[in-house]
Design a protein around this motif. Structure first.
Motif, PDB file in Angstrom:
ATOM      1  N   ALA A  24      47.080  45.909  38.000  1.00 31.17           N
ATOM      2  CA  ALA A  24      47.789  44.635  37.845  1.00 31.17           C
ATOM      3  C   ALA A  24      46.958  43.628  37.047  1.00 31.17           C
ATOM      4  O   ALA A  24      47.349  42.464  36.922  1.00 31.17           O
ATOM      5  CB  ALA A  24      48.125  44.056  39.214  1.00 31.17           C
ATOM      6  N   ASN A  25      45.836  44.109  36.517  1.00 33.88           N
ATOM      7  CA  ASN A  25      44.925  43.250  35.744  1.00 33.88           C
ATOM      8  C   ASN A  25      44.445  42.059  36.565  1.00 33.88           C
ATOM      9  O   ASN A  25      44.350  40.928  36.072  1.00 33.88           O
ATOM     10  CB  ASN A  25      45.592  42.756  34.449  1.00 33.88           C
ATOM     11  CG  ASN A  25      44.575  42.344  33.403  1.00 33.88           C
ATOM     12  OD1 ASN A  25      43.438  42.830  33.391  1.00 33.88           O
ATOM     13  ND2 ASN A  25      44.974  41.436  32.510  1.00 33.88           N
ATOM     14  N   ASN A  26      44.142  42.323  37.821  1.00 30.79           N
ATOM     15  CA  ASN A  26      43.691  41.273  38.734  1.00 30.79           C
ATOM     16  C   ASN A  26      42.173  41.170  38.765  1.00 30.79           C
ATOM     17  O   ASN A  26      41.472  42.176  38.856  1.00 30.79           O
ATOM     18  CB  ASN A  26      44.217  41.582  40.150  1.00 30.79           C
ATOM     19  CG  ASN A  26      43.810  40.512  41.141  1.00 30.79           C
ATOM     20  OD1 ASN A  26      44.149  39.346  40.962  1.00 30.79           O
ATOM     21  ND2 ASN A  26      43.085  40.912  42.170  1.00 30.79           N
ATOM     22  N   THR A  27      41.686  39.956  38.662  1.00 29.55           N
ATOM     23  CA  THR A  27      40.250  39.683  38.762  1.00 29.55           C
ATOM     24  C   THR A  27      39.896  39.518  40.241  1.00 29.55           C
ATOM     25  O   THR A  27      40.517  38.697  40.941  1.00 29.55           O
ATOM     26  CB  THR A  27      39.894  38.403  37.985  1.00 29.55           C
ATOM     27  OG1 THR A  27      40.122  38.636  36.591  1.00 29.55           O
ATOM     28  CG2 THR A  27      38.451  38.004  38.209  1.00 29.55           C
ATOM     29  N   SER A  28      38.925  40.286  40.718  1.00 30.32           N
ATOM     30  CA  SER A  28      38.588  40.244  42.151  1.00 30.32           C
ATOM     31  C   SER A  28      37.099  40.477  42.352  1.00 30.32           C
ATOM     32  O   SER A  28      36.369  40.797  41.401  1.00 30.32           O
ATOM     33  CB  SER A  28      39.399  41.292  42.922  1.00 30.32           C
ATOM     34  OG  SER A  28      38.997  42.596  42.526  1.00 30.32           O
ATOM     35  N   ALA A  29      36.688  40.354  43.627  1.00 28.38           N
ATOM     36  CA  ALA A  29      35.267  40.516  43.941  1.00 28.38           C
ATOM     37  C   ALA A  29      35.080  41.412  45.173  1.00 28.38           C
ATOM     38  O   ALA A  29      34.994  42.634  45.056  1.00 28.38           O
ATOM     39  CB  ALA A  29      34.610  39.154  44.132  1.00 28.38           C
ATOM     40  N   PHE A  30      35.058  40.817  46.350  1.00 27.58           N
ATOM     41  CA  PHE A  30      34.688  41.560  47.560  1.00 27.58           C
ATOM     42  C   PHE A  30      35.725  42.606  47.972  1.00 27.58           C
ATOM     43  O   PHE A  30      36.930  42.355  47.994  1.00 27.58           O
ATOM     44  CB  PHE A  30      34.488  40.585  48.722  1.00 27.58           C
ATOM     45  CG  PHE A  30      34.252  41.266  50.031  1.00 27.58           C
ATOM     46  CD1 PHE A  30      33.021  41.851  50.322  1.00 27.58           C
ATOM     47  CD2 PHE A  30      35.271  41.359  50.981  1.00 27.58           C
ATOM     48  CE1 PHE A  30      32.799  42.514  51.527  1.00 27.58           C
ATOM     49  CE2 PHE A  30      35.055  42.011  52.188  1.00 27.58           C
ATOM     50  CZ  PHE A  30      33.825  42.578  52.467  1.00 27.58           C
TER      51      PHE A  30
END
Length: 325
Positions: A227-233
């Motif tokens: 989904a082209n989502n920017t994420s981290a943890f």
């Protein structure tokens, strides 16, 4: 002289005297009439004579008394008033359109909410970049517990922070984003994303990976990337390894993963798992929108703060990935 002649001369003389008397009398009458003509009584009606206005009891001499002509009152000539000079009609003062009230924070706004440009106080962007602890039983805890976060011996909730941040989406609009990171890197992350936002750097979306949860951390990570989502943890192992990922410790961030895919070269040819990334595997030109290279602003800001970029690795190439030990 004969009596006959004498009588004739006397008759002639008498006639001459009588004629002179007649002339004298006529002259006098003319003078009197002329005099009366100039002093006609204004009360005479047409057809009346001067004599008819006198009674026998009058003591005034009609020859010497004259009535003055009535004095005509001159009609005043009205002086025209000067034409007034036209006065400029003042233009009405326009009522100023009140500016929209500026947002003081992102409190109450969920991730993905697009906020009108005029509502953003661009001189005080830092108020839209906040960090908070994750309280057990709280709303964030309820979203992540048993999914991206599980009880473990490597990272505790008290070591993690929930960030709410503003970013510019691919349409150029302000959009609310969220992320969970380790408390040790909070300062770096807030600074970098605030600068990126101020400079108009575009990030398509920024949700917790739990929005894509499918029951498994690896599969959920795949859906988030797709989904082209920017994420981290996300508490999980590193891709293709049994070792714990830096994401599991809140020390790694993936940015715009579609344009910056994870690529391996098992036989010298690139291999990747997301079809939507095909245009960004072989062509990594810095002119292509949202592609991270060593001249990219995100690369500069993170590496200046001691972060490592996965695009610098020989294999795999993880172009979306920044991490800090």
């Amino acid at each position: 002289m004969s009596d006959k002649r004498k009588r004739r001369e006397n008759i002639i003389t008498g006639l001459l005297i009588a004629g002179m008397c007649i002339v004298i009398g006529a002259t006098a009458i003319v003078v009197v009439k002329l005099s009366k003509k100039d002093s006609t009584d204004p009360s005479l009606m047409p057809g009346m004579t001067e004599a008819s206005t006198y009674s026998g009891e009058s003591t005034e001499d009609p020859l010497t008394t004259s009535s003055a002509e009535p004095t005509m009152t001159p009609t005043p000539t009205s002086t025209p008033s000067p034409t007034p000079s036209p006065t400029d009609t003042p233009s009405p003062t326009p009522t100023p359109t009140p500016e929209p009230e500026k947002l003081k924070s992102l409190k109450g706004y969920s991730a993905g909410t697009v906020i009108d440009y005029d509502e953003i106080d661009r001189d005080n962007l830092s108020q839209y970049f906040t960090s908070s602890e994750i309280e057990e039983g709280g709303s964030v805890y309820e979203r992540i517990y048993g999914q991206s976060y599980v009880d473990n011996d490597n990272i505790s909730l008290s070591e993690l922070r929930y960030l709410k941040m503003l970013h510019i989406n691919f349409d150029g609009d302000y959009q609310v984003g969220e992320m969970i990171v380790n408390e040790d890197v909070v300062s770096d992350v807030l600074e970098v994303f605030e600068i990126l936002c101020a400079e108009g750097y575009q990030i398509e979306s920024m949700y917790l990976i739990d929005n894509f949860w499918s029951g498994d951390p690896d599969d959920s990570d795949w859906y988030s990337i797709d989904a082209n989502n920017t994420s981290a943890f996300c508490y999980r192992s590193a891709t293709g390894s049994g070792n714990l990922s830096k994401h599991a410790l809140g020390r790694a961030i993936d940015i715009n993963p579609q344009q910056n895919p994870y690529v391996t070269y098992p036989d010298g040819s690139p291999k990747y798992s997301h079809d939507n990334a095909s245009d960004y595997v072989s062509d990594r030109s810095s002119d292509t929108p949202h592609v991270i290279t060593t001249s990219d602003r995100a690369y500069e800001l993170f590496t200046d703060r001691g972060w490592t970029w996965g695009g610098s690795w020989s294999s795999p190439k993880d172009y979306q990935h920044f991490q800090k030990s």
